[in-house]
Each structure stands twice: as structure tokens, then as C-alpha cells.
Motif scaffolding. Structure first.
Motif, PDB file in Angstrom:
ATOM      1  N   PRO A  24      -6.569  -8.406   4.280  1.00 27.98           N
ATOM      2  CA  PRO A  24      -5.621  -7.294   4.433  1.00 27.98           C
ATOM      3  C   PRO A  24      -4.421  -7.697   5.279  1.00 27.98           C
ATOM      4  CG  PRO A  24      -7.485  -6.989   5.909  1.00 27.98           C
ATOM      5  CD  PRO A  24      -7.782  -8.214   5.081  1.00 27.98           C
ATOM      6  N   ARG A  25      -3.297  -7.073   5.035  1.00 24.35           N
ATOM      7  CA  ARG A  25      -2.127  -7.307   5.892  1.00 24.35           C
ATOM      8  C   ARG A  25      -2.363  -6.618   7.219  1.00 24.35           C
ATOM      9  NH1 ARG A  25       2.972  -6.051   1.950  1.00 24.35           N
ATOM     10  NH2 ARG A  25       2.345  -7.413   0.258  1.00 24.35           N
ATOM     11  N   VAL A  26      -1.956  -7.287   8.284  1.00 23.75           N
ATOM     12  CA  VAL A  26      -2.165  -6.693   9.608  1.00 23.75           C
ATOM     13  C   VAL A  26      -0.876  -6.704  10.436  1.00 23.75           C
ATOM     14  CG1 VAL A  26      -4.596  -7.413   9.693  1.00 23.75           C
ATOM     15  CG2 VAL A  26      -2.868  -8.848  10.758  1.00 23.75           C
ATOM     16  N   ASP A  27      -0.809  -5.742  11.333  1.00 24.04           N
ATOM     17  CA  ASP A  27       0.182  -5.756  12.410  1.00 24.04           C
ATOM     18  C   ASP A  27      -0.604  -5.912  13.696  1.00 24.04           C
ATOM     19  OD1 ASP A  27       2.180  -5.208  10.644  1.00 24.04           O
ATOM     20  OD2 ASP A  27       2.544  -3.157  11.310  1.00 24.04           O
ATOM     21  N   ILE A  28      -0.065  -6.680  14.624  1.00 25.81           N
ATOM     22  CA  ILE A  28      -0.683  -6.773  15.941  1.00 25.81           C
ATOM     23  C   ILE A  28       0.392  -6.428  16.973  1.00 25.81           C
ATOM     24  CG2 ILE A  28      -1.841  -8.275  17.619  1.00 25.81           C
ATOM     25  CD1 ILE A  28      -2.752  -9.963  15.126  1.00 25.81           C
ATOM     26  N   LEU A  29       0.045  -5.513  17.861  1.00 25.33           N
ATOM     27  CA  LEU A  29       0.988  -5.108  18.896  1.00 25.33           C
ATOM     28  C   LEU A  29       0.339  -5.278  20.258  1.00 25.33           C
ATOM     29  CD1 LEU A  29       1.302  -2.428  16.534  1.00 25.33           C
ATOM     30  CD2 LEU A  29       3.455  -2.641  17.727  1.00 25.33           C
TER      31      LEU A  29
ATOM     32  N   PRO B  39      12.070  -5.733  -5.066  1.00 21.99           N
ATOM     33  CA  PRO B  39      11.656  -4.865  -3.975  1.00 21.99           C
ATOM     34  C   PRO B  39      10.160  -4.586  -4.041  1.00 21.99           C
ATOM     35  CG  PRO B  39      12.939  -3.652  -5.602  1.00 21.99           C
ATOM     36  CD  PRO B  39      12.995  -5.089  -5.976  1.00 21.99           C
ATOM     37  N   THR B  40       9.535  -4.527  -2.905  1.00 13.97           N
ATOM     38  CA  THR B  40       8.095  -4.302  -2.919  1.00 13.97           C
ATOM     39  C   THR B  40       7.792  -2.837  -3.147  1.00 13.97           C
ATOM     40  OG1 THR B  40       8.215  -4.202  -0.534  1.00 13.97           O
ATOM     41  CG2 THR B  40       7.343  -6.228  -1.507  1.00 13.97           C
ATOM     42  N   GLY B  41       6.819  -2.612  -3.954  1.00 14.59           N
ATOM     43  CA  GLY B  41       6.315  -1.266  -4.174  1.00 14.59           C
ATOM     44  C   GLY B  41       4.822  -1.332  -4.075  1.00 14.59           C
ATOM     45  N   PRO B  42       4.172  -0.178  -4.159  1.00 17.19           N
ATOM     46  CA  PRO B  42       2.717  -0.189  -4.034  1.00 17.19           C
ATOM     47  C   PRO B  42       2.047  -0.883  -5.220  1.00 17.19           C
ATOM     48  CG  PRO B  42       3.510   1.981  -4.672  1.00 17.19           C
ATOM     49  CD  PRO B  42       4.719   1.155  -4.384  1.00 17.19           C
ATOM     50  N   HIS B  43       0.873  -1.421  -4.976  1.00 22.30           N
ATOM     51  CA  HIS B  43       0.073  -1.964  -6.061  1.00 22.30           C
ATOM     52  C   HIS B  43      -0.449  -0.803  -6.895  1.00 22.30           C
ATOM     53  CE1 HIS B  43      -0.443  -6.259  -4.888  1.00 22.30           C
ATOM     54  NE2 HIS B  43       0.152  -5.765  -3.832  1.00 22.30           N
ATOM     55  N   GLU B  97       3.048  -7.856   9.495  1.00 24.74           N
ATOM     56  CA  GLU B  97       2.906  -8.202   8.071  1.00 24.74           C
ATOM     57  C   GLU B  97       3.000  -6.976   7.171  1.00 24.74           C
ATOM     58  OE1 GLU B  97      -0.471 -11.683   8.851  1.00 24.74           O
ATOM     59  OE2 GLU B  97      -1.001  -9.858   7.809  1.00 24.74           O
ATOM     60  N   ARG B  98       2.609  -5.820   7.732  1.00 19.50           N
ATOM     61  CA  ARG B  98       2.555  -4.624   6.890  1.00 19.50           C
ATOM     62  C   ARG B  98       3.973  -4.141   6.623  1.00 19.50           C
ATOM     63  NH1 ARG B  98       0.768  -0.958  10.254  1.00 19.50           N
ATOM     64  NH2 ARG B  98      -0.071   0.501   8.757  1.00 19.50           N
ATOM     65  N   PRO B  99       4.286  -3.887   5.356  1.00 15.44           N
ATOM     66  CA  PRO B  99       5.638  -3.447   5.045  1.00 15.44           C
ATOM     67  C   PRO B  99       5.879  -2.009   5.492  1.00 15.44           C
ATOM     68  CG  PRO B  99       4.283  -3.452   3.058  1.00 15.44           C
ATOM     69  CD  PRO B  99       3.426  -3.968   4.169  1.00 15.44           C
ATOM     70  N   TYR B 100       7.082  -1.716   5.920  1.00 14.42           N
ATOM     71  CA  TYR B 100       7.417  -0.314   6.156  1.00 14.42           C
ATOM     72  C   TYR B 100       8.847  -0.075   5.711  1.00 14.42           C
ATOM     73  CZ  TYR B 100       9.556  -2.035  10.475  1.00 14.42           C
ATOM     74  OH  TYR B 100      10.308  -2.720  11.378  1.00 14.42           O
ATOM     75  N   GLY B 101       9.214   1.203   5.696  1.00 20.30           N
ATOM     76  CA  GLY B 101      10.528   1.563   5.164  1.00 20.30           C
ATOM     77  C   GLY B 101      10.350   2.162   3.777  1.00 20.30           C
ATOM     78  N   GLU B 102      11.434   2.154   3.016  1.00 20.59           N
ATOM     79  CA  GLU B 102      11.377   2.802   1.710  1.00 20.59           C
ATOM     80  C   GLU B 102      10.664   1.933   0.686  1.00 20.59           C
ATOM     81  OE1 GLU B 102      15.174   4.055   0.380  1.00 20.59           O
ATOM     82  OE2 GLU B 102      15.478   5.375   2.119  1.00 20.59           O
ATOM     83  N   PHE B 103       9.957   2.599  -0.209  1.00 18.69           N
ATOM     84  CA  PHE B 103       9.345   1.864  -1.307  1.00 18.69           C
ATOM     85  C   PHE B 103       9.588   2.654  -2.587  1.00 18.69           C
ATOM     86  CE2 PHE B 103       6.101   4.722   0.324  1.00 18.69           C
ATOM     87  CZ  PHE B 103       5.653   5.352  -0.813  1.00 18.69           C
ATOM     88  N   SER B 104       9.577   1.985  -3.707  1.00 17.49           N
ATOM     89  CA  SER B 104       9.631   2.707  -4.969  1.00 17.49           C
ATOM     90  C   SER B 104       9.038   1.851  -6.061  1.00 17.49           C
ATOM     91  CB  SER B 104      11.059   3.116  -5.315  1.00 17.49           C
ATOM     92  OG  SER B 104      11.707   2.106  -6.031  1.00 17.49           O
TER      93      SER B 104
END
Lengths: 117, 161
Positions: A24-29, B39-43, B97-104
Motif C-alpha cells: 500500500p502507499r503510505v505517508d509518514i509524518l 493524470p492519476t485517477g482511482p483504480h 506517497e499517497r496522492p492528494y488533490g483533485e482526481f478524475s
């Protein structure tokens, strides 16, 4: 996996496991008193997640049992430094996000030292 | 929140392979083997039966009210939204690593669907859509009448005679 590295049968099972597990993708803070690890585990129910800590290694494992998507496990492990208080690690899964809180040991927490005049 | 660029150092070191993550970060690999960038979108998982088309989108940690699902022209599905960045007071990034922001994500559906009857549910971080097919494209059972020739007299079969 506790088995001899040249054991053929075991090797197969390890490969099978790798094939159906995804990391899984992770964030670490880092905060003053603890580290936070956030992992995306969509489709995993709270009762299907397993967080363990053994010999300095933190392992997160989620079994995706819901929905039609490919039945893949989420699996990832991290070596954790001894600045973490292993006995107080806490985990929570909500809306497909696993949050693991790893409190720092007292010795490394920032401390205000008062200076006497 | 401050972003720290090279701080990983001693705290958490990955034990298992990162190869797969790198592949995922930089490419999208389609089931057909071709690499798709963009652009990345959900699987998504999409499947159908005779009555409906089903779509599942991996969208962990998103407020369901902020997911925008639209069907246009009966067979064009769009899923849009925004995923907030994690917010913790005084925290600094060690790894992100986790993407954030807008997705479509926009896809063409394999059949016409009934826009008014789409059902959307969000559970365990997955958006689940049920899109009933339009009546015109649903398979229809045609009753076949018995092929037995009724026992009739020749005079009825040939009324002209």
C-alpha cells in the motif's frame, strides 16, 4: 516465512503470496511526540487488518475481502528505530485508511529545560 | 505543515521491495500491457450482467458527499473529486506517497444505462456504483409459440377451396 531459503515448496508459497499481495502507499509524518503512518487500504474492513511489531519490524497487513475487485492483500513492513515505544503503538482503520500511531520513547521527546537565574 | 525533503534517515526503513511502488508511481499499467500515462485517477473495476453495469473505484479517505459522479449521453461515466492532504498540527513529512488533490476518471460504458436509476454507495474507502441498463439494451425473453401443427382439416387450411 520461517523456512530454509532453498526449500522449493516454501519458495513457491512465498512467490504466490507476493503475487497476490500489493504494497500500500503510505505517508509518514513526524510530530513532537509520535510518528504517524497512514496507509491506503481501500476495501479492507477494520476486522481484516493486522498490525504487528516484532524484533524492530512493523508489519501492516490488510485482507481485501469486500467487493468485486481483485482479491489482493495489502502487505508492507518497515524497520522501526528504537526511538519508538513499541508497547504503545496504536492502529485504527477508517474509510480504507489505516492510521498507525508510533509514540516516541520519553528520552527523545523534546523537553523544555527551565533555566534558573 | 512543512515539507522536508531528505529526512528519512534512521526512522523507518523499508524492508520489502520498492520496485512495484516505483512502477506504480510513474506509470499506469493497463491490463493489456500498454503503459498509460496521464493524470492519476482511482483504480476501477468494471463488470456487467444482463441487468446492470457495476463500477468500483478505490477512493480511500474521501468524504462521500464530495465525490461527483455523472453519467452523460447514457454511456459516459465521470468520477471526480478531491482528496484532502493529511493535516496534523506541527507535523513534518518523512515520506509522502499517497496522492492528494483533485482526481478524475472518465470511462465509456459498454452499454446505455438509465441515468435516473444509478445507485452510488461508499463503504470501506470504495465507491460502488450500480448502473441499471437502459430498457432498450436489456435482453428480452421472447416466448416461442409451440411449433406443433394443430390438427386441422384440409378445408380449414385451404378456406378458398
Amino acid at each position: 516465512m520461517n523456512c530454509a531459503p532453498k526449500n522449493g515448496a516454501c519458495k513457491t508459497s512465498v512467490n504466490e503470496f507476493r503475487n497476490r499481495s500489493v504494497s500500500p502507499r503510505v505517508d509518514i509524518l513526524e510530530q513532537a511526540n509520535e510518528y504517524l503512518l497512514l496507509a491506503d487500504m481501500p476495501g479492507v474492513k477494520p476486522e481484516d487488518v493486522d498490525v504487528s511489531f516484532d524484533k524492530g519490524e512493523l508489519t501492516i497487513h490488510g485482507n481485501r475481502s469486500t467487493g468485486r475487485a481483485e482479491k489482493r492483500d495489502f502487505y508492507r513492513s518497515f524497520a522501526v528505530s528504537d526511538t519508538v515505544n513499541a508497547e504503545r503503538i496504536e492502529a485504527e482503520l477508517k474509510n480504507g485508511i489505516l492510521t498507525v500511531r508510533l509514540p516516541k520513547v520519553e528520552a527523545v521527546k523534546p523537553r523544555k529545560i527551565s533555566v534558573h537565574g | 505543515m512543512n515539507r522536508v525533503l531528505s529526512p528519512l534517515g534512521t526512522f523507518l526503513n523499508e524492508v520489502n521491495t520498492v520496485q512495484e511502488d516505483l512502477a506504480r508511481l510513474f506509470n499506469r499499467v493497463s491490463p493489456f500491457g500498454a503503459t498509460v500515462t496521464g493524470p492519476t485517477g482511482p483504480h476501477l473495476s468494471v463488470w456487467e450482467d444482463e441487468q446492470a453495469i457495476f463500477v468500483e473505484a478505490d477512493l480511500p479517505g474521501i468524504d462521500p458527499e464530495k465525490i461527483d459522479v455523472t453519467v452523460t449521453e447514457g454511456n459516459h461515466l465521470a468520477i471526480r473529486g478531491q482528496r484532502p492532504a493529511p493535516e496534523f498540527d506541527g507535523a513534518t513529512w518523512v515520506r509522502q506517497e499517497r496522492p492528494y488533490g483533485e482526481f478524475s476518471r472518465e470511462i465509456g460504458l459498454p452499454a446505455l444505462v438509465d441515468n435516473d436509476k444509478v445507485i452510488a454507495k461508499y463503504e470501506f474507502g470504495v465507491l460502488k456504483l450500480t448502473l441499471p441498463k437502459h430498457e432498450a439494451v436489456k435482453p428480452r425473453k421472447i416466448f416461442v409459440k409451440s411449433g406443433e401443427t394443430p390438427v386441422v382439416s384440409p378445408t380449414i387450411c385451404n378456406p378458398a377451396l
